[in-house]
Motif scaffolding. Structure first.
Motif, short mmCIF file in Angstrom:
data_model
loop_
_atom_site.label_atom_id
_atom_site.label_comp_id
_atom_site.label_asym_id
_atom_site.label_seq_id
_atom_site.Cartn_x
_atom_site.Cartn_y
_atom_site.Cartn_z
N LEU A 88 26.04 -18.16 13.64
CA LEU A 88 25.70 -19.58 13.60
C LEU A 88 26.72 -20.40 14.37
N MET A 89 27.99 -20.03 14.27
CA MET A 89 29.02 -20.75 15.02
C MET A 89 28.68 -20.75 16.51
N LYS A 90 28.33 -19.55 17.01
CA LYS A 90 28.06 -19.45 18.44
C LYS A 90 26.81 -20.22 18.83
N VAL A 91 25.80 -20.15 17.96
CA VAL A 91 24.55 -20.86 18.27
C VAL A 91 24.81 -22.37 18.34
N LEU A 92 25.57 -22.86 17.36
CA LEU A 92 25.81 -24.31 17.32
C LEU A 92 26.70 -24.75 18.48
N ASP A 93 27.52 -23.83 18.97
CA ASP A 93 28.35 -24.19 20.13
C ASP A 93 27.59 -24.07 21.44
N GLY A 94 26.42 -23.44 21.40
CA GLY A 94 25.74 -23.08 22.64
C GLY A 94 25.03 -24.26 23.30
N MET A 95 24.63 -24.03 24.57
CA MET A 95 23.92 -25.06 25.36
C MET A 95 22.55 -25.35 24.76
N ALA A 96 21.91 -24.26 24.28
CA ALA A 96 20.55 -24.44 23.78
C ALA A 96 20.56 -25.43 22.62
N PHE A 97 21.55 -25.33 21.75
CA PHE A 97 21.58 -26.21 20.59
C PHE A 97 21.93 -27.64 21.01
N ALA A 98 22.78 -27.76 22.04
CA ALA A 98 23.10 -29.10 22.54
C ALA A 98 21.81 -29.77 23.02
N GLY A 99 20.99 -28.98 23.74
CA GLY A 99 19.70 -29.51 24.19
C GLY A 99 18.82 -29.88 23.01
N PHE A 100 18.84 -29.04 21.99
CA PHE A 100 18.05 -29.26 20.78
C PHE A 100 18.41 -30.59 20.15
N VAL A 101 19.74 -30.85 20.06
CA VAL A 101 20.19 -32.11 19.44
C VAL A 101 19.76 -33.30 20.28
N SER A 102 19.95 -33.20 21.61
CA SER A 102 19.61 -34.39 22.40
C SER A 102 18.10 -34.61 22.44
N GLU A 103 17.34 -33.52 22.30
CA GLU A 103 15.88 -33.66 22.34
C GLU A 103 15.32 -34.09 20.99
N ARG A 104 15.84 -33.45 19.92
CA ARG A 104 15.27 -33.71 18.60
C ARG A 104 16.11 -34.68 17.77
N GLY A 105 17.27 -35.07 18.31
CA GLY A 105 18.12 -35.98 17.56
C GLY A 105 17.52 -37.36 17.36
N PRO A 106 17.00 -37.98 18.44
CA PRO A 106 16.54 -39.36 18.30
C PRO A 106 15.60 -39.51 17.11
N PRO A 107 15.82 -40.57 16.34
CA PRO A 107 15.08 -40.68 15.08
C PRO A 107 13.66 -41.22 15.27
N TYR A 108 13.36 -41.76 16.49
CA TYR A 108 12.03 -42.37 16.68
C TYR A 108 11.39 -41.66 17.85
#
Length: 1856
Positions: A406-426
Motif C-alpha cells: 500500500l505504501m508503494k501504491v500510494l506513492d505511485g504515479m497512478a495514485f497521484a492521477g487517481f487523486v487529481s481525477e477523483r479528488g474534486p468534490p463536484y
C-alpha cells in the motif's frame, strides 16, 4: 461525438531502400493527407505494420490482423488496426544477380531462388477509439472489395469510413455502413470512464493462471517493468488491455506499448517502468534484461528476476482475492470432492467471466481505498480545486503503516492521477465512487464469507457487462468476406490499386461542411457532489486495542490532573505507569486531548516541575511516532509545544518545543506538508463558512442551529457548483482571499518550523546529522531542562573559536529546509510569485530572530537548578573514614539477584537512583528506588575498597529514561556486586577519574597505604566536582582534578618514612652474634641480662619481651608443651622445650620467634634440618592431646627429590653429598625424638593393632557412640580415595590403589598397602564405613604428605612412622573455585538458562568439594590423634592448606578453641604467627595485584561454619562472629590481617603497639580488641546455646550432602549496607531517634511490620527471643534509672540459677540445662517434634526459640534428647501433670478433631492420643501453642478448661 477513424493508410514494401536483406516499409497512400487539428498523424506507423521486420517470402501467407497502440506526446493513445496481405512480385534478388557481380549475393536470401516472391502490404486504420472488431470488419471489407472485385469504388468505402462519426459514450447504438452492402452496429459504453475489456481479462487469466496474474497486477501497481511474450500480436495487445482493465480505477501512466517492433528493442533497457509486448521471435534478446518481469503468454509462465522484489497485497486481502477468483474461474474446484456433485458447474461464458473477474478487482480496490476521501485535503477551491492526499493519516487509520504494497501504491504515479481525477468534490460519479461510498459496510460484513463476496462480485459484473453491452439483442451484423478461393488472393494477380485521393478528399470535405452547419450536440453532464462514504473507523489489525485501555487512559488523565493541581508526589508515582501506557495510541491521543484543555488563549505557563513532567510525557509520546506520524500525534502536539512554557527570568520564557526537538518526525518534509495542508483546509473552510452563515442568518434565523458540521469537501463541492453563477468581481475576490489565506499559513509555518528545527543550543545542528537522527536520545531528553544543559554545549570543544561559523551553519541549513518546504507548498497551492519572493526574504529574518531568543533561553536554562532528580543522600562515615571523591549521580542497576527487583514478590527496590561515594575505606552507593511506590526507602550498597576483585565497563540502558549510559560493574569478595550507570550529568572524564582513584586505593604501593594504616592521618583529598565554571570546559577541569588528586595522594605517602630493609651485610653480622647466644628463654632471669643488649635497639628489647608475652606461649603452657619457669626449677624430663633459635627470624622468616621442639634436639641440628623443608619451615609442635599425649606437628613439604633439592635450597651451603646424608639422618633423629616423647612409645606393650584400639573415653561412653566411631583405616581410605568411593565424596585423580602399585612408594613402604587399604562398604547416612583391619599395627607418627612429594623421609624400618599421601587443593584451584562461587551467589545478570541456575553454578564452582576435602583430612587427623598417634601435617609450603588442617584439627579436638579467647588464640597462633600470607593471598598491594585474590582463610571460616552448624552447642561464638571475621579479614579496616608474617609486622612496628598508643580515641587497630569491646556492649557475637561437653572431640560429617551454603555468601541488607561496621549502625539509629515520628502509643497500635528479606536487617528487625528479652531488660532498667548491668552478667546469672534448679529437680547425672538443650533442631541433639519410641501419639517439645536450624537424620554420635529423657524410667501416669480433651485444628481445609492430650512436665511434651469417644459440639474457647516448628491451634470445650490448659503449659515453660 468522435470520428470512428482518423486516418487510413496503405503501407507497402519499399523495394528501393533494402539494406542487407532488411526491408523497409513505406506509406504508399494516406487519407486525409492533411493532419487533423485535434489529432496529429502518428509517426513511424510503418514499423508497427510489420513488427518483426519487412521481409519478402517465397510463399504467399494468409492475411493477418492486429491492433497496435501508439502513445503520442500528450499521452493520448492511438489504436492502429493493421490488416496485412501478401502480393506477388518478380524476385528483385535474381534481377540484381543478373545485373551485378554474383559473389556479393546475400547469403541469407540466396536460398530464395524462386522467380516470384511475395511482399507484405498493410491497410491501416488509425483511431482514438478502441473498436477492434469494427476495425477488423471494415478493413476486411476493403480487402474483399479489392479481391472479389465488388462493384463498389474503394474510394467510396474509404470515404464513408473516414467520415463516420459516432458518440463516445452514453450507451447509444449506432448502425454504420460503408456503402458496400454491409451493415454494422456499434454500441458505445454507458460510461466511458470504465474500461471496455471484451473477454481480454478472462483470456489473460486462462493463459497465465490466478497467481501469476496477481503477481503482474501487483508489479504493475508498484511500478515494475513488465514484458509480455507471445507469437501472436493480437494476444499481446489483448493481454496488455486486460491488465490495464483490472487496474481500474487506477490508470497506468508509464510507457505502454502492447506491440514493440523488433527495431525498437533497445526501449526495453529504459530505466522507467513499462508494460510492453514483444513477439516470441525476439525471446533470446530479452534474456539479458535483469530487472524485467517476463510473462510468456504461450507457455503460461511469469519469470521474476532475483533482484526484483514484488510487494504483494496485504493479507488477508490476498487470500480472499485468490479464493474468489478461483470460484469464478474454476467453480468445479469447490465441489470436486463432493460425493454427489451438482450436475452443472460450468464457468460462465467468457464475456461474462471477464466481467466477473473485473468485479473481483473492483471489490478489491473498494477495500483497499475505503475511506480515502476522508484523507483528502482541499487547499484551494477557486479557480480550480487543488487537492492533496494525507497518506500518513490514511495508513495510520488503516493500521497499514508497515504494509509495503500500500505504501508503494500510494506513492505511485497512478495514485497521484487517481487523486487529481477523483479528488474534486463536484464532478460526475461512476461505479467505483458508488461502491466506495455506499457499499463499504456490506463489503466489511461479507469479507469473511466467500459466497457472499461472489454474489456481490456477480452484481458488479452485471453492471460492467451492461456498461459494455447496453443492448444485448443486437441486430445481426452483415459484412462480406472474400470468397473461399479468393481468400488467399491466389487468383488475383493485380496489386492493390492506387486510390484517387481527390475523390476521397471530397467525401471528407463534404462531411466536414455538413458538421459545421449541424446544431451542436449538447449532452448534459451529470455533475454532482461526490459522496465520501463512511469515515474510517480506526481498524486495529493486530488487535492492539488493549483490554484495559480504559484503565490506562484513566491513569493518563489522573496524572495530568495531578500535575496541574501541583500534586507532584502523586504525579511522580503515576509517572512510570503513564510512560508505559503512552506506548498505546489511544493513550497518546488522550494525552493530547487532555493537554489541550489546559491551554488558555494559546498559552499555558507552568512551574519548573510541571514543565518537566509535561515535557517528559511529550517526549515519551513522540518517541514512538514514526517519521510520517501516521496517527497524527505529532500533529496534535504541534500546537501544544508552542503553548506550554515556563518563565525563566526577566522577560525570558522557555517553550516546550525547545525540549522535544530530538525526534525524527520534525525533520520529515512529508509531515510538515501534511500539517500545512490540513491547517490550510481548516482555514479555507472557515473562510466559506463565514460567508455562508452570513447568508443563512438572513434567510432562516432559526434553522441554522440544527445543521450538522459540514466537511470541507462538502463546502468545496457547493462552492464549485455556485462558481459559474458568480460575477467576475466576486470570483476574483474569492481567489484573492484563498491565496492570502495560504500565504499567511506559509508564514506561520516558517515560524513553527524554525521553532522545532533550531536546537536550544545552536552550536549543535540537528539537520546536518545523519538521518538516523536521535535514535539513541530520541527519548525524554529532559536534561535540557536542567542546569547541566548549559555544560552540554561546552563538551563540544568551545575553545576552538568557531562558534559563529557553526551557528550560522545551523541557521543556513534550517533556512534551506524551510525554503524547500515553502517552494513546494506554495507552488502546489498557487501562491503568487510576489508573495513567494516576500516569503523568501522573510525566512532568514525569522530564523535569525528565533536564534537570538533561544540564546537567551539557553543562558537562563544553564542557571536553572536541576529539579526532577532526587537529592543526593550523604552516607554515614566511620570515624577516620574520609571522602576521596564526592558523590557522583548514578543509577544502581539490578543484577542477577532477583530479590531486590520485585520479581519474586515485594517491592522493586532496584533500579535505584542516587550517588556513588568513594572513601578511603569503602565504596558506597546510597540512593532511593526509582519505583515511586517505595521511593521513601533508602537503598545502600557498599563494600570495602580493598575487597574489590573485578571492575569492568558496561553500557546500560536505564529503564526509566531509556538512555544508554556508560557504567561500571564492580565485584567485591565480600559477595557484593554493584552495577552502576553514570547519570548523564556525570561527564565521561569524571567517571575516568573515579576509576583511577578507585584503582589507587585498591592497590596501594605499600601495605602502609591501606586504610588500616592511613586512617585518621591522611590529608584531605576530596575531589570536588560540583563547582563547574561556566566558561571552563570539562576537559581542562578533569586535568586539574587528576593533578590535584595526584598531589594529595602523593602527600599522603610522603608523611611516612620510607621503609628500607637492612642490607645483607648487616643481616649476616646480626646472624653471627645470634649464633653465639645460646640462652633459651626459659633460663632468662631478667630482661636486662640479654647479651644482645649492646647490639639491639631498645625497641628490639621491647620486642623480645613481647615475644615472650605473645599469646602463643600462654597456649604452650596450657598444653604443657614447655614452661617459662626458671631454669633451676625446670624438670629435665619434659619431652619438649621452647626454642629461641628463630628469635631473630633468621632460621625461618615466616615462623614465629619461639618454637616448640623436642627436648633432645639442639638448636644447631634445627638449623641444619630446616634446609630440607620448603621455605625452611621445619616440623614444629603446635598442639598436644592432653589425654593421649599425642602431638600435632606442622611443617612445609620436603624439598623436591632428595639430594638435588639441597642444592636448590636458598640457604644451603655448597657442600658435598656427605652432608646431605647426615642431614637426612638428623631428620630421622628429629622424628625419632618426637616419637620417643610419646608415653605410648615407652609402653613396651603399646603395639596394639588399630582394630582393637579404642580411645579411653570411648569405652565409658554410651554404647550408641560405637556405631559412629569411624575406623581410621576407613577414614584414611576416604581421604586418599579408594576405588569404591562413597557416593558424594570428592576424590580427584590418584586413587590409593594406584599409589600402592607405583614402584617408588612400595620401595620404602612395603607394608602400606596391606595396612591401610582394607575394603569397606559405604554407609548410607554418609558416615564413614567400618573398616576391616587385619593384623595392622599402629604407627606412632603419621606424616600427612602431598602425593607428589612423598620421596624424602626414609621409611622407618620398625614402622614407627608412616606417610599418608593425599592430594591437596592447589591455590589456583581455590582461586578459580572462589571466582565461580561469587558468580553463582551474586550473578551479574539474571538468566533463564537452566545450565546457569544457582545450584548448577554452585556445583561447577567445586567450592563445596574443596571444603569437603579439607574437612575430611582434618577429621582423619583428629581420629589419629585421638587414638594416640602423633601426626605431622606436611603439605605445600606449610602456610595454606597446612594451616587450614592444623587449625581445624585443634578446633575439633580441643574445646578451648571453641571459645572467644581460644579461637582468637588459634587464629593468632596458627594463621598470623605461623605466617599465612594474608597480604599476598588477599592481593592487598600493587605488588601482589597479579597474584589475584585467594581466600584460604575464608575457606577455613566456612569449614568452621559447617562444624558450627552441626554442633551448635559446642561454640561460644555465634555464626555472626564468623561472618564478621570473614568480612573484615578482607576489608583492611584493621591491621590484624594485613601482613604476611610476624617478621614483617615487627619490621613495620605493628606487632606490638605501645599500650598508650592503643588508647587513642581513633579506631581499634586490632580486630580482636574491636570484637572484645563490642561483645561487652551487645550479645551479637554470643551463642546462647553454648553448653559444651567436657573434652568433647567433634567429628563432623564431611560429605557434600552434609554441607550447607554459607548464608554469608547470599545475604544482603539494602537498608543499611553490610552490618559489620557497628559504628554505622549506631549512627543511623541515632539519626532515626532524632526525628521522632511515632505518636504516643497509648491506644491499641498495630505491632505489625513488613520485613523484606533483602532490605531489612533481620537480626535487628526480628531479634531472637533471648536478645529481645535482654534488650527489654536494659530499656526497663534505663527507665527505672537503675545502672544497667552488662548483658553477660545477666545471662550468666540466669544460666546459673537454672542449673541449680535443674540439679534440685532431677538426678545429678542430668546436668546440662534444659534451656540449653531442650529444643535444638539439630543432627547431634534432638529433633523438634519427634516421635516417641514407644508411645502411640506424637509429642510437641516446648521451648524457647533458638538460632541454628539444619535438618538431617539424628545421628548416634551423642545421645539425643530422647535418650536423655529415657533415663527417667517412670511410667507415664506419674508424669501426667495435666490431661484432657482438646480440639486440634488439622491441616488446611481439614476439620477440627477432638483428641485426648497429655501434658508431661518432666519431658516437656504435650502428647496426643487418638480419641475414642464422641464429644459434645459446644466449641467455645481457643488458644494457640507456638513451638519453633509451627503453631498449634487448640480449642477447649469451655473457657475454664482453656484457662487451665494455658496455665499448666505456662508453668511448665517457666519451670524450664
Amino acid at each position: 461525438m468522435a470520428r470512428l477513424a482518423d486516418y487510413y493508410l496503405v503501407v507497402g514494401y519499399d523495394l528501393d531502400k533494402r539494406v542487407e536483406g532488411e526491408g523497409l516499409g513505406r506509406i504508399l497512400q494516406r487519407f486525409p493527407e492533411k493532419d487533423w487539428e485535434d489529432s496529429p498523424f502518428p509517426q513511424g506507423i510503418e514499423l508497427f505494420c510489420q513488427p518483426s521486420g519487412w521481409q519478402l517470402v517465397p510463399e504467399r501467407q494468409p492475411a493477418s490482423f492486429f491492433v497496435a497502440v501508439l502513445t503520442d506526446i500528450n499521452s493520448e493513445r492511438h489504436y492502429c488496426a493493421c490488416f496485412t496481405f501478401w502480393e506477388g512480385l518478380d524476385n528483385p534478388q535474381l534481377q540484381k544477380a543478373k545485373a551485378s557481380e554474383a559473389d556479393e549475393v546475400d547469403e541469407g536470401l540466396a536460398v530464395v531462388q524462386s522467380a516470384q516472391v511475395f511482399a507484405p502490404k498493410s491497410l491501416v486504420l488509425v483511431s482514438r477509439l478502441d473498436y477492434t472488431e469494427v476495425f477488423r470488419n471494415c478493413l476486411g471489407l476493403i480487402y474483399t472489395v479489392h479481391v472479389d472485385g465488388l462493384p463498389v469504388p474503394l474510394e467510396t468505402v474509404i470515404g464513408n469510413l473516414l467520415t463516420c462519426i459516432i458518440p463516445i459514450a452514453g450507451g447509444s447504438q449506432r448502425t454504420i455502413t460503408l456503402g458496400a452492402g454491409d451493415r454494422q452496429v456499434i454500441q458505445t459504453p454507458i460510461d466511458d470512464a470504465l474500461p471496455v475489456s471484451g473477454s481480454t481479462v478472462a483470456q489473460l487469466f486462462r493463459q497465465l493462471g490466478i497467481v501469476n496474474v496477481l503477481y503482474l497486477f501487483c508489479a504493475a501497481l508498484t511500478e515494475h517493468k513488465i514484458l509480455f511474450l507471445s507469437s501472436s500480436y493480437q494476444r499481446l495487445t489483448d493481454a496488455c488491455r486486460g491488465l490495464l482493465a483490472i487496474m481500474f480505477p487506477l490508470k497506468y501512466s508509464f510507457t505502454y506499448v502492447p506491440i514493440l517492433p523488433g527495431k525498437l528493442l533497445e526501449v526495453l533497457s529504459t530505466p522507467t517502468p513499462f508494460i510492453i509486448g514483444v513477439n516470441s521471435f525476439f525471446r533470446s534478446e530479452t534474456q539479458e534484461l535483469l530487472d524485467v518481469i517476463i510473462a510468456d503468454l504461450d507457455g503460461g509462465t511469469v519469470t521474476i528476476p532475483e533482484c526484483v522484489h514484488i510487494s504483494l497485497l496485504p493479507e488477508p486481502l490476498l487470500q480472499q482475492t485468490q479464493t474468489v477468483l478461483s470460484m469464478v474461474l474454476d467453480p468445479e474446484l469447490e465441489v470436486a470432492d463432493h460425493a454427489f456433485p451438482p450436475l452443472s458447474t460450468q464457468p460462465s461464458a467468457l464475456k461474462i467471466q471477464d466481467k466477473e473477474i473485473r468485479g473481483v478487482f473492483l471489490w478489491l480496490f473498494a477495500r483497499l481505498f475505503q475511506g480515502y476521501r476522508w484523507c483528502l485535503h482541499i487547499i484551494r477551491i477557486h479557480p480550480e480545486p487543488v487537492i492533496r492526499f494525507h497518506k500518513a493519516a490514511f495508513l495510520g487509520q488503516r493500521s497499514l503503516t508497515e504494509d509495503d504494497f500500500l505504501m508503494k501504491v500510494l506513492d505511485g504515479m497512478a495514485f497521484a492521477g487517481f487523486v487529481s481525477e477523483r479528488g474534486p468534490p463536484y464532478r460526475a460519479t461512476d461505479l467505483f465512487d458508488d461502491l466506495v461510498a455506499n457499499h463499504v459496510e456490506r463489503i466489511r460484513q461479507e469479507e469473511a464469507c466467500p459466497h457472499k463476496v461472489l454474489n456481490h462480485v456477480k452484481e458488479l459484473a452485471e453492471l460492467l457487462f451492461k456498461n459494455e453491452n447496453p443492448y444485448p439483442a443486437v441486430a445481426m451484423h452483415k459484412v462480406q468476406r472474400p470468397s473461399e478461393n479468393n481468400q488467399s488472393g491466389v487468383n488475383n494477380p493485380t496489386p492493390f490499386p492506387v486510390l484517387d485521393d481527390v475523390a476521397v478528399q471530397l467525401f471528407i470535405d463534404h462531411a466536414a461542411a455538413k458538421l459545421k452547419t449541424a446544431p451542436p450536440v449538447v449532452k448534459a453532464e451529470l455533475k454532482g457532489m461526490v459522496p465520501s462514504g463512511p469515515p474510517l473507523d480506526t481498524v486495529d489489525r493486530n488487535g492492539i486495542v488493549m483490554a484495559n485501555s480504559a484503565r490506562r487512559l484513566e491513569v493518563v488523565r489522573n496524572c495530568i490532573t495531578y500535575i496541574f493541581e501541583n500534586k507532584m508526589l502523586e504525579a511522580k508515582k503515576l509517572m512510570p505507569a503513564v510512560l508505559r501506557a503512552l506506548k498505546g495510541r489511544a493513550a497518546r491521543i488522550c494525552l493530547t486531548q487532555e493537554l489541550n484543555q489546559h491551554v488558555l488563549q494559546n498559552r499555558a505557563v507552568l512551574d519548573d516541575q510541571q514543565f518537566d513532567y509535561i515535557v517528559r510525557m511529550m517526549n515519551c509520546t513522540l518517541q514512538d511516532c514514526s517519521h510520517i506520524d501516521e496517527h497524527g500525534i505529532a500533529a496534535a502536539l504541534l500546537p501544544l509545544v508552542t503553548a506550554f512554557c515556563r518563565k525563566m527570568g526577566a522577560g525570558i520564557t522557555q517553550f516546550a518545543y525547545s525540549c522535544v526537538q530530538e525526534h525524527m518526525v520534525w525533520t520529515t518534509m512529508q509531515f510538515w506538508e501534511a500539517m500545512f495542508y490540513s491547517d490550510v483546509q481548516s482555514h479555507i473552510r472557515a473562510l466559506y463558512l463565514e460567508t455562508e452563515e452570513g447568508e443563512q442568518h438572513n434567510n432562516s434565523p432559526d434553522g441554522s442551529g440544527s445543521r450538522r458540521e459540514i466537511s470541507a469537501l462538502e463546502l468545496a463541492s457547493e462552492q464549485s457548483r455556485l462558481w459559474p453563477t458568480l460575477s467576475k468581481e466576486l470570483q476574483t475576490e474569492r481567489v484573492q482571499k484563498e491565496e492570502s489565506t495560504v500565504f499567511s499559513q506559509a508564514i506561520h509555518y516558517a515560524n513553527r518550523m524554525s521553532y522545532l528545527l533550531l536546537p536550544l543550543d545552536t552550536s549543535k545542528n540537528r539537520l546536518l546529522r545523519s538521518s538516523g537522527l536521535g535514535d539513541v536520545e530520541s527519548v525524554s531528553n529532559s536534561y535540557v531542562t536542567n542546569s547541566i544543559a548549559g555544560s552540554m554545549a561546552e563538551s563540544y570543544d568551545t575553545e576552538s573559536g568557531f562558534e559563529d561559523a557553526e551557528s550560522s551553519d545551523v541557521a543556513n541549513s534550517v533556512v534551506r529546509f524551510i525554503n524547500r518546504f515553502v517552494d513546494k507548498v506554495c507552488n502546489e497551492s498557487g501562491v503568487t510569485n510576489e508573495h513567494l519572493k516576500a516569503l523568501h526574504t522573510m525566512i532568514p529574518d525569522i530564523v535569525q530572530m528565533h536564534i537570538e531568543t533561544l540564546d537567551a533561553v539557553h543562558r537562563e536554562s544553564k542557571r536553572l537548578p536541576p529539579i526532577q532528580k532526587p537529592k543526593l543522600l550523604r552516607p554515614t562515615l566511620l570515624p577516620g573514614e574520609e571522602l576521596v571523591m564526592d558523590g557522583m549521580r548514578v543509577h544502581l542497576i539490578p543484577d542477577g539477584r532477583e530479590e531486590a527487583t520485585g520479581l519474586m514478590g515485594g517491592p522493586p527496590l532496584l533500579p535505584a537512583e542516587g550517588a556513588i561515594f568513594l572513601t578511603n575505606y569503602r565504596l558506597i552507593f546510597k540512593g532511593t528506588p526509582n519505583d515511586p511506590l517505595v521511593g521513601e526507602q533508602v537503598v545502600t550498597r557498599s563494600f570495602p575498597i580493598a575487597s574489590l576483585t573485578k571492575e569492568k565497563r558496561i553500557s546500560v540502558t536505564i529503564p526509566m529514561d531509556q538512555f544508554v549510559q556508560e557504567g561500571l560493574q564492580l565485584r567485591s569478595c565480600t559477595f557484593q556486586l554493584m552495577k552502576i550507570a553514570f547519570d548523564e550529568e556525570v561527564a565521561s572524564d569524571l567517571a575516568e577519574v573515579f576509576r583511577k582513584h578507585m584503582h589507587k586505593l585498591r592497590y596501594p604501593q605499600h601495605v602502609q597505604g591501606t586504610f588500616a594504616f592511613t586512617v585518621g592521618q591522611c590529608g584531605k583529598m576530596v575531589v570536588e566536582h560540583k563547582t563547574k565554571d561556566k566558561n571552563q570546559s570539562l576537559r581542562t577541569l578533569s586535568k586539574n582534578l587528576v593533578k590535584s588528586a595526584k598531589r594529595t595522594i602523593g602527600r599522603q605517602y610522603v608523611t611516612k618514612k620510607k621503609y628500607s630493609p637492612p642490607t645483607w651485610e648487616n643481616r649476616s653480622s646480626f646472624q653471627s652474634e645470634l649464633d653465639e647466644d645460646e640462652i633459651s628463654v626459659s633460663e632468662e632471669v631478667d630482661q636486662s641480662s640479654l647479651t644482645l643488649s649492646s647490639t639491639m635497639r631498645s625497641s628490639d628489647r621491647q620486642t623480645m619481651s613481647n615475644v615472650v608475652e605473645r599469646a602463643c606461649c600462654r597456649d604452650y603452657q596450657r598444653l604443657g608443651l614447655g614452661t617459662l619457669s626458671n631454669s633451676l626449677t625446670r624438670s629435665k624430663n619434659e619431652p619438649f622445650r621452647i626454642s629461641t633459635v628463630n628469635r631473630m627470624y633468621t632460621v625461618c622468616r615466616s615462623y614465629p620467634g619461639l618454637l616448640i621442639v623436642p627436648q633432645s634436639i639442639p638448636d644447631t641440628t634445627i638449623q641444619r634440618i630446616c634446609r630440607c623443608y620448603r621455605q625452611n619451615r621445619f616440623p614444629v609442635v603446635c598442639w598436644r592431646n592432653s589425654r593421649t599425649k599425642a602431638v600435632l606437628l606442622r611443617s612445609a613439604g620436603l624439598h623436591a627429590k632428595g639430594v638435588v633439592g639441597f642444592f636448590k635450597s636458598p640457604n644451603a651451603p655448597a657442600s658435598g653429598p656427605s652432608q646431605a646424608d647426615s642431614t637426612s639422618l638428623e631428620q630421622e633423629k628429629y622424628l625419632q625424638a618426637i616419637i620417643s616423647s610419646m608415653p605410648s612409645y615407652s609402653d613396651s606393650s603399646g603395639r596394639n593393632t588399630l582394630s582393637g584400639f579404642t580411645s579411653t573415653h570411648m569405652s565409658t561412653s554410651d554404647s550408641s557412640d560405637k556405631l559412629r566411631q569411624p575406623k581410621i583405616g576407613a577414614l584414611m581410605k576416604q581421604v586418599m580415595g579408594t576405588r569404591e568411593d562413597v557416593p558424594g565424596t570428592f576424590s580427584r585423580g590418584g586413587k590409593w590403589g594406584s599409589i600402592r602399585g607405583s614402584g617408588r612408594l612400595s620401595a620404602y613402604n612395603p607394608d602400606v598397602g596391606t595396612r591401610l587399604a582394607g575394603k569397606e562398604s559405604p554407609q548410607s547416612n554418609g558416615g564413614p564405613g567400618e573398616a576391616l583391619f587385619l593384623r595392622q599395627q599402629k604407627a606412632y607418627l603419621y606424616i600427612i604428605g602431598d602425593k607428589a612429594q612423598l620421596k624424602g623421609g626414609k621409611q622407618d624400618s620398625f614402622q614407627q612412622w608412616e606417610v599418608v599421601p593425599i592430594e591437596v587443593c592447589d591455590v589456583r584451584q581455590v582461586k578459580n573455585s572462589f571466582k565461580k562461587l561469587m558468580k553463582a551467589c551474586v550473578p551479574s545478570s539474571s538468566t533463564t538458562d537452566p545450565n546457569m541456575s544457582f545450584l548448577r553454578c554452585l556445583e561447577e564452582s567445586e567450592w563445596m568439594a574443596l571444603l569437603h576435602r579439607v574437612l575430611q583430612v582434618s577429621v582423619l587427623v583428629v581420629e589419629l590423634l585421638d587414638t594416640g598417634s602423633s601426626v605431622m601435617v606436611s603439605l605445600e609450603d606449610g602456610w595454606d592448606v597446612t594451616t587450614q588442617v592444623v587449625s581445624l584439627v585443634q578446633l575439633l579436638s580441643d574445646p578451648y578453641y571453641r571459645t572467644f579467647d581460644g579461637f582468637r588464640l588459634l587464629v593468632e597462633k596458627e594463621w598470623l604467627s605461623f605466617g599465612h600470607r594474608f597480604s599476598h593471598r588477599g592481593a592487598q598491594t600493587l605488588g601482589s595485584q597479579n597474584s589475584g585474590f585467594t581466600p584460604v582463610f575464608l575457606q577455613f571460616l566456612d569449614c568452621v561454619h559447617q562444624i558450627h552448624l552441626q554442633f551448635p552447642m559446642e561454640f561460644e561464638f555465634s555464626q555472626y562472629y564468623l561472618k564478621f571475621l570473614a568480612y573484615h579479614y578482607v576489608s583492611n579496616r584493621f591491621r590484624t590481617f594485613l601482613l604476611d608474617s610476624d617478621y614483617e609486622r615487627i619490621e613495620l612496628g605493628v606487632l606490638y603497639e605501645e599500650k598508650g598508643e592503643r588508647r587513642s580515641p581513633q579506631v581499634c587497630k586490632s580486630v580482636w580488641d574491636y570484637i572484645d569491646r563490642l561483645n561487652k556492649k551487645t550479645p551479637v557475637f554470643y551463642n546462647y546455646m553454648f553448653s559444651p561437653e567436657d573434652d568433647e572431640v567433634l567429628r563432623p560429617y564431611t560429605f557434600n550432602s552434609n554441607l550447607k551454603v554459607w548464608d554469608f555468601y547470599m545475604e544482603e541488607t539494602l537498608s543499611e549496607g553490610p552490618s559489620y561496621d557497628w559504628e554505622l549502625r549506631g549512627r543511623q539509629e541515632r539519626v532515626a531517634e532524632e526525628t521522632p515520628e511515632r505518636p504516643d502509643s497509648s491506644g491499641p497500635k498495630s505491632q505489625r511490620h513488613i520485613v523484606w528479606p533483602c532490605y531489612d536487617s533481620l537480626s535487628k528487625v526480628v531479634p531472637d527471643a533471648i536478645t529481645k528479652l535482654l534488650q527489654d531488660l536494659q530499656s526497663l532498667e534505663a527507665e527505672l534509672g537503675q545502672t544497667s548491668e552488662k548483658w553477660k552478667d545477666t545471662w550468666d546469672k540466669i544460666k546459673n540459677a537454672q542449673r541449680t534448679e535443674t540439679k534440685l529437680e532431677s538426678k545429678p547425672s542430668f546436668s546440662s540445662s534444659l534451656l540449653m538443650s531442650s529444643n535444638l533442631s539439630h543432627q547431634r541433639r534432638s529433633q523438634g517434634v519427634y516421635l516417641q519410641e514407644s508411645g502411640v501419639g506424637s509429642s510437641i517439645n516446648l521451648a524457647l526459640d533458638c538460632e541454628a536450624s539444619a535438618t538431617s537424620t539424628p545421628a548416634a554420635g551423642r545421645p539425643s534428647t530422647s535418650t536423655l529423657y529415657s533415663q527417667f524410667q517412670s511410667t507415664e501416669s506419674e508424669n501426667r501433670s495435666f490431661e484432657g480433651i482438646l480440639f486440634k485444628r488439622g491441616a488446611l481445609l481439614k476439620p477440627w478433631k477432638p483428641r485426648w492430650f497429655v501434658l508431661d512436665k518432666t519431658k516437656h511434651q504435650v502428647r496426643r492420643r487418638r480419641s475414642m469417644f464422641k464429644p459434645t459440639n459446644k466449641m467455645q474457647s481457643f488458644f494457640d501453642l507456638k513451638t519453633t516448628k509451627r503453631v498449634y491451634n487448640f480449642c477447649a470445650q469451655d473457657s475454664m478448661n482453656a484457662q487451665l490448659w494455658m496455665d499448666s503449659v505456662q508453668s511448665c515453660l517457666s519451670d524450664a
